[in-house]
Design a protein around this motif. Structure first.
Motif, PDB file in Angstrom:
ATOM      1  N   PHE A 272      11.768  -0.153  39.013  1.00  0.00           N
ATOM      2  CA  PHE A 272      11.506  -1.597  38.994  1.00  0.00           C
ATOM      3  C   PHE A 272      12.438  -2.263  40.012  1.00  0.00           C
ATOM      4  CE2 PHE A 272      10.335  -0.416  34.598  1.00  0.00           C
ATOM      5  CZ  PHE A 272       9.051  -0.940  34.559  1.00  0.00           C
ATOM      6  N   GLU A 273      11.939  -3.329  40.635  1.00  0.00           N
ATOM      7  CA  GLU A 273      12.803  -4.058  41.569  1.00  0.00           C
ATOM      8  C   GLU A 273      13.749  -4.927  40.748  1.00  0.00           C
ATOM      9  OE1 GLU A 273      11.601  -6.979  44.937  1.00  0.00           O
ATOM     10  OE2 GLU A 273      10.453  -5.099  45.086  1.00  0.00           O
ATOM     11  N   THR A 274      15.035  -4.746  40.939  1.00  0.00           N
ATOM     12  CA  THR A 274      15.984  -5.461  40.077  1.00  0.00           C
ATOM     13  C   THR A 274      17.048  -6.195  40.882  1.00  0.00           C
ATOM     14  OG1 THR A 274      17.423  -3.536  39.919  1.00  0.00           O
ATOM     15  CG2 THR A 274      15.782  -3.758  38.188  1.00  0.00           C
ATOM     16  N   VAL A 275      17.598  -7.220  40.266  1.00  0.00           N
ATOM     17  CA  VAL A 275      18.794  -7.903  40.766  1.00  0.00           C
ATOM     18  C   VAL A 275      19.777  -7.833  39.603  1.00  0.00           C
ATOM     19  CG1 VAL A 275      19.744 -10.094  41.625  1.00  0.00           C
ATOM     20  CG2 VAL A 275      17.338  -9.520  42.074  1.00  0.00           C
ATOM     21  N   LYS A 276      20.946  -7.288  39.826  1.00  0.00           N
ATOM     22  CA  LYS A 276      21.913  -7.039  38.746  1.00  0.00           C
ATOM     23  C   LYS A 276      21.258  -6.275  37.591  1.00  0.00           C
ATOM     24  CE  LYS A 276      24.832 -11.095  39.344  1.00  0.00           C
ATOM     25  NZ  LYS A 276      25.289 -12.313  38.699  1.00  0.00           N
ATOM     26  N   GLY A 277      20.405  -5.353  37.930  1.00  0.00           N
ATOM     27  CA  GLY A 277      19.744  -4.545  36.901  1.00  0.00           C
ATOM     28  C   GLY A 277      18.665  -5.287  36.135  1.00  0.00           C
ATOM     29  N   ARG A 278      18.384  -6.540  36.543  1.00  0.00           N
ATOM     30  CA  ARG A 278      17.399  -7.348  35.806  1.00  0.00           C
ATOM     31  C   ARG A 278      16.155  -7.567  36.669  1.00  0.00           C
ATOM     32  NH1 ARG A 278      20.834 -12.463  34.801  1.00  0.00           N
ATOM     33  NH2 ARG A 278      19.164 -13.115  33.414  1.00  0.00           N
ATOM     34  N   VAL A 279      15.001  -7.576  36.015  1.00  0.00           N
ATOM     35  CA  VAL A 279      13.745  -7.719  36.751  1.00  0.00           C
ATOM     36  C   VAL A 279      13.325  -9.195  36.770  1.00  0.00           C
ATOM     37  CG1 VAL A 279      11.289  -7.098  36.773  1.00  0.00           C
ATOM     38  CG2 VAL A 279      13.001  -5.408  36.072  1.00  0.00           C
ATOM     39  N   LYS A 280      13.038  -9.692  37.982  1.00  0.00           N
ATOM     40  CA  LYS A 280      12.520 -11.066  38.113  1.00  0.00           C
ATOM     41  C   LYS A 280      11.085 -11.064  37.632  1.00  0.00           C
ATOM     42  CE  LYS A 280      14.826 -13.167  42.029  1.00  0.00           C
ATOM     43  NZ  LYS A 280      14.699 -13.485  43.443  1.00  0.00           N
ATOM     44  N   VAL A 281      10.859 -11.546  36.415  1.00  0.00           N
ATOM     45  CA  VAL A 281       9.535 -11.429  35.802  1.00  0.00           C
ATOM     46  C   VAL A 281       8.620 -12.571  36.257  1.00  0.00           C
ATOM     47  CG1 VAL A 281      10.209 -10.115  33.768  1.00  0.00           C
ATOM     48  CG2 VAL A 281      10.488 -12.593  33.760  1.00  0.00           C
ATOM     49  N   ASP A 282       7.307 -12.386  36.074  1.00  0.00           N
ATOM     50  CA  ASP A 282       6.375 -13.452  36.438  1.00  0.00           C
ATOM     51  C   ASP A 282       6.317 -14.492  35.316  1.00  0.00           C
ATOM     52  OD1 ASP A 282       4.659 -12.548  34.447  1.00  0.00           O
ATOM     53  OD2 ASP A 282       3.176 -11.682  35.806  1.00  0.00           O
ATOM     54  N   GLU A 283       5.437 -15.462  35.453  1.00  0.00           N
ATOM     55  CA  GLU A 283       5.436 -16.576  34.481  1.00  0.00           C
ATOM     56  C   GLU A 283       5.067 -16.125  33.063  1.00  0.00           C
ATOM     57  OE1 GLU A 283       2.356 -19.480  35.369  1.00  0.00           O
ATOM     58  OE2 GLU A 283       1.162 -17.911  36.314  1.00  0.00           O
ATOM     59  N   TYR A 284       4.465 -14.902  32.963  1.00  0.00           N
ATOM     60  CA  TYR A 284       4.127 -14.386  31.622  1.00  0.00           C
ATOM     61  C   TYR A 284       5.125 -13.330  31.159  1.00  0.00           C
ATOM     62  CZ  TYR A 284      -0.175 -16.645  33.032  1.00  0.00           C
ATOM     63  OH  TYR A 284      -1.084 -17.567  33.486  1.00  0.00           O
ATOM     64  N   LEU A 285       6.239 -13.223  31.880  1.00  0.00           N
ATOM     65  CA  LEU A 285       7.335 -12.287  31.561  1.00  0.00           C
ATOM     66  C   LEU A 285       6.941 -10.834  31.834  1.00  0.00           C
ATOM     67  CD1 LEU A 285       8.545 -13.953  28.219  1.00  0.00           C
ATOM     68  CD2 LEU A 285       9.447 -14.328  30.518  1.00  0.00           C
ATOM     69  N   ARG A 286       6.055 -10.629  32.820  1.00  0.00           N
ATOM     70  CA  ARG A 286       5.643  -9.266  33.174  1.00  0.00           C
ATOM     71  C   ARG A 286       6.328  -8.851  34.474  1.00  0.00           C
ATOM     72  NH1 ARG A 286      -0.722 -10.442  33.174  1.00  0.00           N
ATOM     73  NH2 ARG A 286       0.080 -11.723  34.860  1.00  0.00           N
ATOM     74  N   ASP A 287       6.443  -7.543  34.650  1.00  0.00           N
ATOM     75  CA  ASP A 287       6.897  -7.059  35.951  1.00  0.00           C
ATOM     76  C   ASP A 287       5.804  -7.404  36.951  1.00  0.00           C
ATOM     77  OD1 ASP A 287       8.457  -5.504  37.863  1.00  0.00           O
ATOM     78  OD2 ASP A 287       6.735  -4.154  37.801  1.00  0.00           O
ATOM     79  N   PRO A 288       6.157  -8.025  38.098  1.00  0.00           N
ATOM     80  CA  PRO A 288       5.102  -8.448  39.032  1.00  0.00           C
ATOM     81  C   PRO A 288       4.223  -7.300  39.506  1.00  0.00           C
ATOM     82  CG  PRO A 288       7.240  -9.381  39.652  1.00  0.00           C
ATOM     83  CD  PRO A 288       7.496  -8.433  38.515  1.00  0.00           C
ATOM     84  N   ARG A 289       4.740  -6.069  39.525  1.00  0.00           N
ATOM     85  CA  ARG A 289       3.919  -4.948  40.017  1.00  0.00           C
ATOM     86  C   ARG A 289       3.192  -4.202  38.893  1.00  0.00           C
ATOM     87  NH1 ARG A 289       6.550  -0.768  42.723  1.00  0.00           N
ATOM     88  NH2 ARG A 289       8.526  -1.325  41.796  1.00  0.00           N
ATOM     89  N   HIS A 290       3.572  -4.487  37.654  1.00  0.00           N
ATOM     90  CA  HIS A 290       2.957  -3.761  36.526  1.00  0.00           C
ATOM     91  C   HIS A 290       2.587  -4.781  35.441  1.00  0.00           C
ATOM     92  CE1 HIS A 290       5.621  -0.749  38.440  1.00  0.00           C
ATOM     93  NE2 HIS A 290       4.586   0.039  38.232  1.00  0.00           N
ATOM     94  N   PRO A 291       1.362  -5.327  35.515  1.00  0.00           N
ATOM     95  CA  PRO A 291       0.991  -6.369  34.552  1.00  0.00           C
ATOM     96  C   PRO A 291       0.926  -5.880  33.100  1.00  0.00           C
ATOM     97  CG  PRO A 291      -0.814  -5.862  36.061  1.00  0.00           C
ATOM     98  CD  PRO A 291       0.348  -5.072  36.531  1.00  0.00           C
ATOM     99  N   ASP A 292       1.010  -4.567  32.898  1.00  0.00           N
ATOM    100  CA  ASP A 292       1.020  -4.055  31.519  1.00  0.00           C
ATOM    101  C   ASP A 292       2.450  -3.895  30.982  1.00  0.00           C
ATOM    102  OD1 ASP A 292       1.648  -2.157  33.354  1.00  0.00           O
ATOM    103  OD2 ASP A 292       0.275  -0.608  32.619  1.00  0.00           O
ATOM    104  N   VAL A 293       3.439  -4.302  31.792  1.00  0.00           N
ATOM    105  CA  VAL A 293       4.840  -4.159  31.346  1.00  0.00           C
ATOM    106  C   VAL A 293       5.484  -5.537  31.221  1.00  0.00           C
ATOM    107  CG1 VAL A 293       7.116  -3.204  31.891  1.00  0.00           C
ATOM    108  CG2 VAL A 293       5.043  -1.899  32.471  1.00  0.00           C
ATOM    109  N   PHE A 294       5.863  -5.884  29.998  1.00  0.00           N
ATOM    110  CA  PHE A 294       6.576  -7.138  29.729  1.00  0.00           C
ATOM    111  C   PHE A 294       8.070  -6.819  29.600  1.00  0.00           C
ATOM    112  CE2 PHE A 294       2.295  -7.817  28.381  1.00  0.00           C
ATOM    113  CZ  PHE A 294       2.031  -9.169  28.583  1.00  0.00           C
ATOM    114  N   ILE A 295       8.904  -7.730  30.058  1.00  0.00           N
ATOM    115  CA  ILE A 295      10.352  -7.472  30.009  1.00  0.00           C
ATOM    116  C   ILE A 295      11.038  -8.705  29.407  1.00  0.00           C
ATOM    117  CG2 ILE A 295      12.392  -6.795  31.353  1.00  0.00           C
ATOM    118  CD1 ILE A 295      10.351  -5.706  33.452  1.00  0.00           C
TER     119      ILE A 295
END
Ligand SMILES: Cc1cc2nc3c(=O)[nH]c(=O)nc-3n(C[C@H](O)[C@H](O)[C@H](O)COP(=O)(O)OP(=O)(O)OC[C@H]3O[C@@H](n4cnc5c(N)ncnc54)[C@H](O)[C@@H]3O)c2cc1C
Length: 396
Positions: A272-295
């Motif tokens: 996952f693309e991370t900043v300080k180990g954290r993923v910048k999630v989309d407006e629905y709290l999903r990984d932008p590259r994996h819409p089936d993964v919520f973080i």
């Protein structure tokens, strides 16, 4: 018959647990199979760990058995450690099995950020789990017992806390409350005990508090015996103490690092693309590259309307958990998703028993009133996860 969609939730912290509890209320057993995975069979209140760490509260007060919170007819609980997340294969490797998922919720919390400071990883204690705080509490008392046998070793009575954000501040407040009891029990002159709170920023307490509240909080803690070393970096941590940026050495047998957190390393390792180990999630709290993964929680990064990320907090993790559960139910029912909106209520930092300071709904609070508000915030969380029964059990 097609198998039901499988929702896997990793981590039963604030974010993961609230997701699971909301899903068990919202879904019927024909809509999805839900699995919750956690390292321990209990949920711990991370935001309370400073108390058992200092020894001002029992550690079991910060723990709730997951079986008390989860209905096993609706959510399958797996006590195991996650070793690897494979988002391309839609699989999660646990220490004892591999799980496949249709939808994944990652709520694996944070890890200490040591900024590469030599020795912090090896020699400093960290406030991060029930087991880690049991060790800190036991070690503190052990230092008093040891000092009685080697009274020339005043470094046994010297405590250095690196970082004075929320965790560092709340911990020094509790430690200052705990030490008089230990001095009495071990017949130690309290003037020999030193607590240093070392902070790189020019001021202590959580970022964003108005300066008059920071002054108030620091005054309270100074009166309790805390010595601040502000605008001061810890350059190195050794088995004997810490070297400061100025070159000064503080000889201390106890160093506790609270200087920052980063997201769980498993996310970076999973690609996952991370900043300080954290993923910048989309407006629905999903990984932008994996819409089936919520973080959710400390593994995620959510931008505020001002464009800065919200600091990781239990408050944020709980709201995210509720939003993810709602959106998972919406996906399963072919309904539209709802973007996450965070109504930030403010922060209250405890300064030990009966004292706190903070801002709630834009209003400044301090002293006993703030301490009561903090207790109300804590009680509210117990009501959210376990209803009145849990609330009564924990407060009585
Ligand atoms: C001392 C202290 C005081 C704080 N005070 C406040 C406060 O007053 N207010 C506030 O809002 N926030 C506070 N915080 C911050 C808050 O606790 C965190 O932001 C919050 O816990 C994040 O929730 P989470 O769901 O992301 O992770 P967590 O609550 O940390 O939960 C993560 C879960 O994942 C599990 N886990 C981790 N790795 C694995 C693995 N490999 N396999 C299986 N399970 C795993 C853990 O066991 C844990 O159950 C405080 C933090 C600390 C340390």
């Amino acid at each position: 018959m097609n198998p039901l969609p499988h929702v896997v939730i990793l981590g039963a912290g604030y974010g993961g647990l609230v997701t699971a509890i909301r899903l068990q209320k919202m879904l019927n057993d024909q809509e999805a199979d839900v699995t919750l995975v956690n390292k321990h069979d209990y949920h711990y209140l991370t935001a309370h760990l400073h108390k058992p760490a200092a020894g001002t509260d029992r550690d079991d007060n910060a723990c709730i058995s997951i079986s008390e919170l989860i209905d096993d007819a609706k959510v399958h609980f797996v006590k195991s450690t996650v070793l690897e997340i494979q988002p391309e294969q839609k699989k999660v490797v646990l220490e004892d099995r591999v799980l496949s998922y249709d939808y994944l919720v990652i709520g694996l919390g944070s890890e200490p950020e040591t900024f590469g400071i030599p020795g912090v990883r090896e020699y400093a204690f960290k406030i991060r789990s029930i087991n880690s705080v049991r060790l800190i509490r036991t070690h503190i008392e052990y230092m008093f017992a040891k000092y009685k046998l080697e009274p020339h070793r005043t470094d046994y009575l010297t405590f250095v806390i690196g970082g004075s954000g929320l965790t560092g501040t709340e911990f020094v407040g509790e430690l200052a409350d705990r030490l008089p009891d230990l001095c009495k029990k071990y017949r130690v002159d309290s003037s020999l005990v030193n607590i240093y709170n070392v902070e790189m920023a020019p001021q202590a307490l959580p970022m964003g508090l108005p300066s008059d509240l920071v002054d108030y909080g620091m005054d309270v803690l100074r009166r309790k015996g805390i010595t601040y070393q502000l605008s001061t970096a810890i350059k190195e941590c050794t088995p004997e103490g810490v070297v400061l940026g100025s070159g000064e050495f503080i000889k201390a047998a106890t160093v506790i690092w609270t200087g920052g957190v980063r997201g769980n390393h498993l996310l970076e390792e999973a690609g996952f693309e991370t900043v300080k180990g954290r993923v910048k999630v989309d407006e629905y709290l999903r990984d932008p590259r994996h819409p089936d993964v919520f973080i959710v929680g400390d593994c995620s990064m959510v931008q505020s309307p001002e464009g800065t990320p919200y600091p990781p907090s239990a408050q944020l993790a709980v709201r995210q958990g509720a939003n993810v559960a709602r959106n998972l139910a919406a996906i399963l029912r072919n309904q539209p998703l709802k973007p996450f909106q965070f109504d930030y209520k403010g922060t209250v930092a405890s300064l030990g028993k009966h004292e706190a300071v903070g801002v709630v709904n834009g209003k400044k609070v301090k002293g006993r009133v703030a301490a009561w508000i903090k207790r109300i915030i804590d009680a509210r969380y117990l009501l959210i996860i376990g209803g009145v029964r849990l609330f009564l059990k924990k407060i009585t």
